[in-house]
Design a protein around this motif. Structure first.
Motif, PDB file in Angstrom:
ATOM      1  N   GLY A   1       0.812  -1.214   0.000  1.00  8.78           N
ATOM      2  CA  GLY A   1       0.000   0.000   0.000  1.00  8.78           C
ATOM      3  C   GLY A   1       0.841   1.257   0.000  1.00  8.78           C
ATOM      4  O   GLY A   1       0.461   2.272  -0.593  1.00  8.78           O
ATOM      5  N   ALA A   2       1.994   1.206   0.650  1.00  9.71           N
ATOM      6  CA  ALA A   2       2.877   2.366   0.686  1.00  9.71           C
ATOM      7  C   ALA A   2       3.685   2.517  -0.598  1.00  9.71           C
ATOM      8  O   ALA A   2       4.093   3.620  -0.956  1.00  9.71           O
ATOM      9  CB  ALA A   2       3.833   2.252   1.876  1.00  9.71           C
ATOM     10  N   ALA A   3       3.918   1.402  -1.322  1.00  8.50           N
ATOM     11  CA  ALA A   3       4.800   1.439  -2.494  1.00  8.50           C
ATOM     12  C   ALA A   3       4.075   1.783  -3.786  1.00  8.50           C
ATOM     13  O   ALA A   3       4.704   2.275  -4.730  1.00  8.50           O
ATOM     14  CB  ALA A   3       5.499   0.086  -2.649  1.00  8.50           C
ATOM     15  N   TYR A   4       2.762   1.529  -3.856  1.00 12.86           N
ATOM     16  CA  TYR A   4       2.054   1.672  -5.135  1.00 12.86           C
ATOM     17  C   TYR A   4       0.782   2.491  -4.976  1.00 12.86           C
ATOM     18  O   TYR A   4       0.178   2.547  -3.904  1.00 12.86           O
ATOM     19  CB  TYR A   4       1.725   0.290  -5.707  1.00 12.86           C
ATOM     20  CG  TYR A   4       2.948  -0.563  -5.925  1.00 12.86           C
ATOM     21  CD1 TYR A   4       3.843  -0.286  -6.961  1.00 12.86           C
ATOM     22  CD2 TYR A   4       3.249  -1.631  -5.079  1.00 12.86           C
ATOM     23  CE1 TYR A   4       4.980  -1.043  -7.149  1.00 12.86           C
ATOM     24  CE2 TYR A   4       4.371  -2.403  -5.261  1.00 12.86           C
ATOM     25  CZ  TYR A   4       5.249  -2.100  -6.300  1.00 12.86           C
ATOM     26  OH  TYR A   4       6.374  -2.857  -6.484  1.00 12.86           O
TER      27      TYR A   4
ATOM     28  N   THR B   1      14.118  -6.350   0.110  1.00 14.42           N
ATOM     29  CA  THR B   1      13.453  -5.483   1.077  1.00 14.42           C
ATOM     30  C   THR B   1      14.348  -4.318   1.476  1.00 14.42           C
ATOM     31  O   THR B   1      13.914  -3.159   1.538  1.00 14.42           O
ATOM     32  CB  THR B   1      13.054  -6.283   2.325  1.00 14.42           C
ATOM     33  OG1 THR B   1      12.175  -7.348   1.942  1.00 14.42           O
ATOM     34  CG2 THR B   1      12.354  -5.397   3.338  1.00 14.42           C
ATOM     35  N   LEU B   2      15.604  -4.605   1.718  1.00 15.86           N
ATOM     36  CA  LEU B   2      16.519  -3.558   2.172  1.00 15.86           C
ATOM     37  C   LEU B   2      16.943  -2.628   1.044  1.00 15.86           C
ATOM     38  O   LEU B   2      17.310  -1.469   1.298  1.00 15.86           O
ATOM     39  CB  LEU B   2      17.764  -4.199   2.800  1.00 15.86           C
ATOM     40  CG  LEU B   2      17.512  -5.033   4.067  1.00 15.86           C
ATOM     41  CD1 LEU B   2      18.814  -5.652   4.565  1.00 15.86           C
ATOM     42  CD2 LEU B   2      16.869  -4.180   5.158  1.00 15.86           C
ATOM     43  N   ASN B   3      16.883  -3.094  -0.210  1.00 12.92           N
ATOM     44  CA  ASN B   3      17.377  -2.290  -1.325  1.00 12.92           C
ATOM     45  C   ASN B   3      16.288  -1.711  -2.217  1.00 12.92           C
ATOM     46  O   ASN B   3      16.554  -0.748  -2.941  1.00 12.92           O
ATOM     47  CB  ASN B   3      18.325  -3.129  -2.187  1.00 12.92           C
ATOM     48  CG  ASN B   3      19.640  -3.422  -1.503  1.00 12.92           C
ATOM     49  OD1 ASN B   3      20.566  -2.605  -1.541  1.00 12.92           O
ATOM     50  ND2 ASN B   3      19.738  -4.578  -0.861  1.00 12.92           N
ATOM     51  N   ALA B   4      15.089  -2.285  -2.191  1.00 14.50           N
ATOM     52  CA  ALA B   4      14.031  -1.811  -3.090  1.00 14.50           C
ATOM     53  C   ALA B   4      12.854  -1.185  -2.373  1.00 14.50           C
ATOM     54  O   ALA B   4      12.093  -0.433  -2.977  1.00 14.50           O
ATOM     55  CB  ALA B   4      13.530  -2.971  -3.961  1.00 14.50           C
ATOM     56  N   VAL B   5      12.672  -1.488  -1.094  1.00 13.47           N
ATOM     57  CA  VAL B   5      11.551  -0.953  -0.326  1.00 13.47           C
ATOM     58  C   VAL B   5      11.995   0.332   0.367  1.00 13.47           C
ATOM     59  O   VAL B   5      13.024   0.354   1.049  1.00 13.47           O
ATOM     60  CB  VAL B   5      11.045  -1.972   0.705  1.00 13.47           C
ATOM     61  CG1 VAL B   5       9.920  -1.367   1.546  1.00 13.47           C
ATOM     62  CG2 VAL B   5      10.566  -3.240   0.007  1.00 13.47           C
TER      63      VAL B   5
END
Length: 510
Positions: free
Chosen positions: A119-122, A176-180
Motif C-alpha cells: 500500500g505504501a509502495a504503489y 526489502t533492504l534495497n528496493a523498499v
C-alpha cells in the motif's frame, strides 16, 4: 526492478510463509518414519506453525506500526529463514515442533506487514495490479505446498522442504533492504501486550485441547481443564481490550453481524479446504503406497485450479458483491469436499480428483474475496484491524481443523478396528507396522471410513460458512466508501499502516 522490487520482495516472503503452512503435509510419513513421530506429534508439526502465526499476527501488526514496517518485515524474514534451517537440522520431533513455532513467529512479523508495504509502495492501477498479483500468489501457495513438498521429499529428503527457504529468504531480505523505501513518520500506537498474551494463551489452549481430545476424549478431565484455561484466557482478552488505549481488536466490531460472519467464514475456509489434507496425504502414501511426488500430484487439481481462478478472478469479478463471491466460493469448497467423501477399501487417488477441482474453484474465489468482505464490514478507520483479525481466524481455522478432523477420523477408524491405539497409529502413518496383525483390507476400510467422516465434517462446515456469508456479508454503502476515501487521503503521506493497525484488509493469504 526498482519499480516492482517491493512487489517481488513481498510476494517472495508471502509465498514462502504460506507455502510452509502446507508443504509439510506430503512429508509427514517420512518425518514420522525418521523421527519416530506419533499422530499427536505430526499434528503439532503442522499446527504449531499456524497457531503461532494466528496468535501473534495482531500483535505483530501493532509492533510494526511502532517499530517500522520494513524493519519488522526484514527481521521477520530473517528469523523465519534461520528457523527453517533449524527445522531441517532437527534431531527429533520436539526440536522440529519448537523450530516450527519459531518459524510461526517470523511469519507473523512478515504477514502483518505485507499489505501495508504494498500500500505504501504503489498507487492507482499499479496498486491494483500489485494487490492482484499478491492475492494470486497467496491463494495458490497453500494449495501448491503438497505438490512441491512431494518433489522435494522424494528427490532430496524431507529436510529440504525447509532448506529451500534459505535462498528464497535471502533474496527477499536483500530486495526489502534495497528496493523498499524506508518508513515515514511512525505511529504513536501503544503495544497491547496484555491483549496479545491473553489471545495467544486462548488460541494455544484451544488447539491443544482439541489435539488432546483425539487421544483422551472430549469429556476427559484434562481436555475439559485445558478448555477451561482457554475460556479464562478469552475473558482476560476481552478485559484487556476494553482497558487498552490502543486495543488489538475493538470489541465494538463484534456487534457487527457482517464482521463476525467474515471471521467465521475465514475460519471455515481454511478448515474446510485444508484441514483434512494431512490425513489425505497419509492415506495416499501409507495405505495406497504412492510416492511423495505422486501423492503431491494427486492433490494438484486443487492447486492448479485455485491459482488460475485467483489470478483471473480479480478482473472477471471486479465489482461483484462480496457476499456472492465469498458465499459461492465457500459453497463450492463445501460441495467439493463432500464430493471427496466417497471412499471405500477399493478407492484410489482418482476418487478425489473431481472434488479437489471443485474445491479449487472455491479456494480461488474465497482467497481474494475475504479481504474485501472484511473491509466492507467495518468503518474505514478499522480496516487494518479487520484485516488482521480475519487473517488470524484463517490460520486458527487451519490449526483447529487439523485437530478436530483428526479426532473425527480416528474415531471412525476406531469403530472399524475396535482399537483406539491402532487407529491413532494408522492415522499417523503406521499402516506398514499394523499389516502384520491386521488384514490389509481392514486397514483400507478403516482409513477410508475415517477420511469419509473427516471430509464430511469439513464439507458441512464449508456449506454452513457459505450460507452464512450469503445471508449476512454486505458490500459497503456510499457512506462507507466516502469514509474510506477520506481515510486514504489522510494516509497518503505515509502509505498504509500495518495490518492490525489500520491497513487495508488482506485480499489473500492461506
Amino acid at each position: 526492478m526498482r519499480k516492482w522490487g517491493p512487489l517481488v520482495a513481498v510476494c517472495l516472503g508471502t509465498f514462502m510463509l504460506l507455502l510452509d503452512v502446507t508443504i509439510v503435509i506430503v512429508a509427514l510419513p517420512d518425518i514420522a518414519g525418521e523421527l519416530g513421530a506419533s499422530l499427536t506429534g505430526l499434528q503439532w508439526v503442522i499446527d504449531v506453525y499456524a497457531l503461532v502465526l494466528a496468535a501473534l499476527l495482531l500483535g505483530a501488526g501493532a509492533a510494526a506500526d511502532v517499530l517500522g514496517r520494513r524493519r519488522v518485515y526484514a527481521a521477520g524474514t530473517a528469523l523465519f529463514t534461520l528457523a527453517s534451517v533449524g527445522c531441517g537440522l532437527a534431531p527429533g520431533t520436539g526440536a522440529l515442533v519448537a523450530m516450527r513455532g519459531v518459524q510461526g513467529l517470523g511469519a507473523a512479523a512478515m504477514f502483518a506487514t505485507t499489505l501495508s508495504l504494498l500500500g505504501a509502495a504503489y498507487r492507482g492501477r499499479d496498486r491494483s495490479f500489485a494487490l492482484g498479483m499478491w492475492g494470486a500468489v497467496s491463494g495458490a501457495a497453500a494449495a501448491l505446498g503438497p505438490v512441491l513438498g512431494g518433489v522435494l521429499t522424494q528427490g532430496l529428503g524431507w529436510e529440504w522442504i525447509f532448506f529451500m527457504n534459505v535462498p528464497v529468504g535471502a533474496v527477499a531480505i536483500w530486495l526489502t533492504l534495497n528496493a523498499v523505501a524506508p518508513d515515514g513518520a511512525r505511529g504513536t500506537r501503544r503495544l497491547d501486550l496484555a491483549g496479545a498474551a491473553a489471545f495467544a494463551l486462548f488460541a494455544g489452549a484451544t488447539t491443544y485441547a482439541a489435539v488432546r481430545a483425539g487421544e483422551e476424549g472430549w469429556t476427559s478431565g484434562r481436555t475439559l481443564a485445558v478448555f477451561g484455561v482457554a475460556a479464562v484466557a478469552l475473558v482476560l482478552f476481552g478485559r484487556a481490550e476494553r482497558r487498552a488505549v490502543d486495543p488489538l481488536l475493538d470489541l465494538s466490531l463484534l456487534r457487527r453481524g457482517a464482521f463476525v460472519t467474515v471471521l467465521v467464514a475465514g475460519l471455515a475456509y481454511n478448515a474446510a479446504a485444508f484441514g483434512v489434507m494431512p490425513y489425505v496425504s497419509v492415506w495416499l502414501q501409507t495405505v495406497l503406497g504412492l510416492s511423495p511426488v505422486r501423492a503431491g500430484l494427486a492433490l494438484l487439481p486443487l492447486a492448479a485450479v485455485s491459482f488460475v481462478v485467483a489470478a483471473a478472478g480479480g478482473r472477471l469479478l471486479h465489482g461483484a458483491q462480496a457476499r456472492f463471491v465469498l458465499g459461492g466460493g465457500l459453497l463450492l469448497i463445501g460441495g467439493g469436499t463432500l464430493g471427496q467423501a466417497v471412499l471405500d477399501a477399493d478407492s484410489g487417488w482418482a476418487s478425489l480428483s473431481a472434488g479437489l477441482a471443485v474445491s479449487g474453484v472455491g479456494v480461488g474465489l474465497v482467497s481474494p474475496a475475504l479481504g474485501g468482505a472484511a473491509l466492507a464490514s467495518v468503518p474505514a478507520r478499522h480496516s487494518g484491524m479487520a484485516g488482521g483479525a480475519v487473517n488470524t481466524f484463517r490460520q486458527l481455522g487451519f490449526a483447529l481443523g487439523i485437530a478436530v478432523f483428526g479426532t473425527v477420523a480416528t474415531s471412525r477408524m476406531t469403530d472399524v478396528l475396535h482399537d483406539g491405539g491402532a487407529a491413532r497409529e494408522l492415522a499417523g502413518g503406521g499402516a506398514a507396522a499394523l499389516r502384520g496383525t491386521v488384514p490389509d483390507e481392514v486397514l483400507r476400510t478403516a482409513f477410508a471410513s475415517g477420511l469419509d467422516g473427516a471430509l464430511t465434517a469439513a464439507g458441512v462446515l464449508g456449506l454452513v460458512g457459505g450460507l452464512a456469508a450469503l445471508a449476512w456479508v454486505r458490500s459497503p454503502g456510499p457512506e462507507a466508501e466516502t469514509e474510506a476515501k477520506a481515510e486514504s487521503e489522510r494516509d497518503r503521506g505515509d502509505g498504509v499502516p500495518a495490518v492490525g493497525a489500520g491497513a487495508p484488509a488482506s485480499p489473500g493469504g492461506a
